[in-house]
Write an enzyme that holds these catalytic residues in place. Sequence first.
Site, short mmCIF file in Angstrom:
data_model
loop_
_atom_site.label_atom_id
_atom_site.label_comp_id
_atom_site.label_asym_id
_atom_site.label_seq_id
_atom_site.Cartn_x
_atom_site.Cartn_y
_atom_site.Cartn_z
N HIS A 99 50.84 3.91 53.16
CA HIS A 99 51.45 3.34 51.95
C HIS A 99 51.21 1.84 51.87
CE1 HIS A 99 54.50 2.66 48.82
NE2 HIS A 99 54.85 1.60 49.54
N GLU A 100 51.44 1.14 52.97
CA GLU A 100 51.25 -0.32 52.96
C GLU A 100 49.79 -0.68 52.75
OE1 GLU A 100 53.71 -2.11 52.56
OE2 GLU A 100 55.22 -0.62 53.11
N HIS A 103 48.95 -0.71 49.20
CA HIS A 103 49.17 -2.02 48.56
C HIS A 103 47.99 -2.95 48.80
CE1 HIS A 103 53.16 -1.35 47.10
NE2 HIS A 103 53.68 -1.14 48.29
#
Length: 224
Positions: A99-100, A103
């Site tokens: 998920h990070e 980003h």
Amino acid sequence: MFFFDPVYFLMLIPAFLLALWAQSKVKSTYKKYLQVPNAKGITGLQAANQLMAAQGLHLDVEGTPGELSDHYDPRSKTLRLSPGVANQASVASVAIVAHELGHAMQDKTGYMPLKLRGAIVPAVRLSPMIAYGLFFAGMMFASTTLSNLGIVVFSLTVVFALITLPVEFNASRRGLTMLESYGLLDNAEMKGAKSVLQAASLTYVAMAVQSLLTLVYLLGRRRR
């Protein structure tokens, strides 16, 4: 006064309950899948290194204290991982890393909602306090201009909360796609990863609902 208005508390009860449920859900789901090892036996840090190499991302990786404190900093191009995520070979740790890095991919590709959110962060940090001050100064001095200005300033908080939703949902989609494309998790583990990220997204939904309901309250109080 605003903080003693029962109408405000009645309006915010749904958002408050949603926030409590979201926090409970994300913590319980995270702890559940933190105890589920992934078949490849890779830690979050190892997954981060593999995915960064595959995606051509050149990031600094640092530790950050706490739990569920993992984040990507677009200003310094740094991925910060909590001890539980960096060091454990679990489904949850790999999902959060993905998920990070979602980003980070947003940053690399110039994803517009991420840019917009980053641009208003400095203003949003102070906007609620300034907004409430202006709004109630307007009420005290019977100044519609001040009250309206307070509402406009608070609207930045609402915009930030709404922009955050597509940013977070998109990062999760990108992360899950990376995990599937590079085979870091099998099909059963992918379901667990989705559960972790879906639970985390509820906290942002709760934030958006609270901001919207507060704005509705301010608009209604101004009319009264």
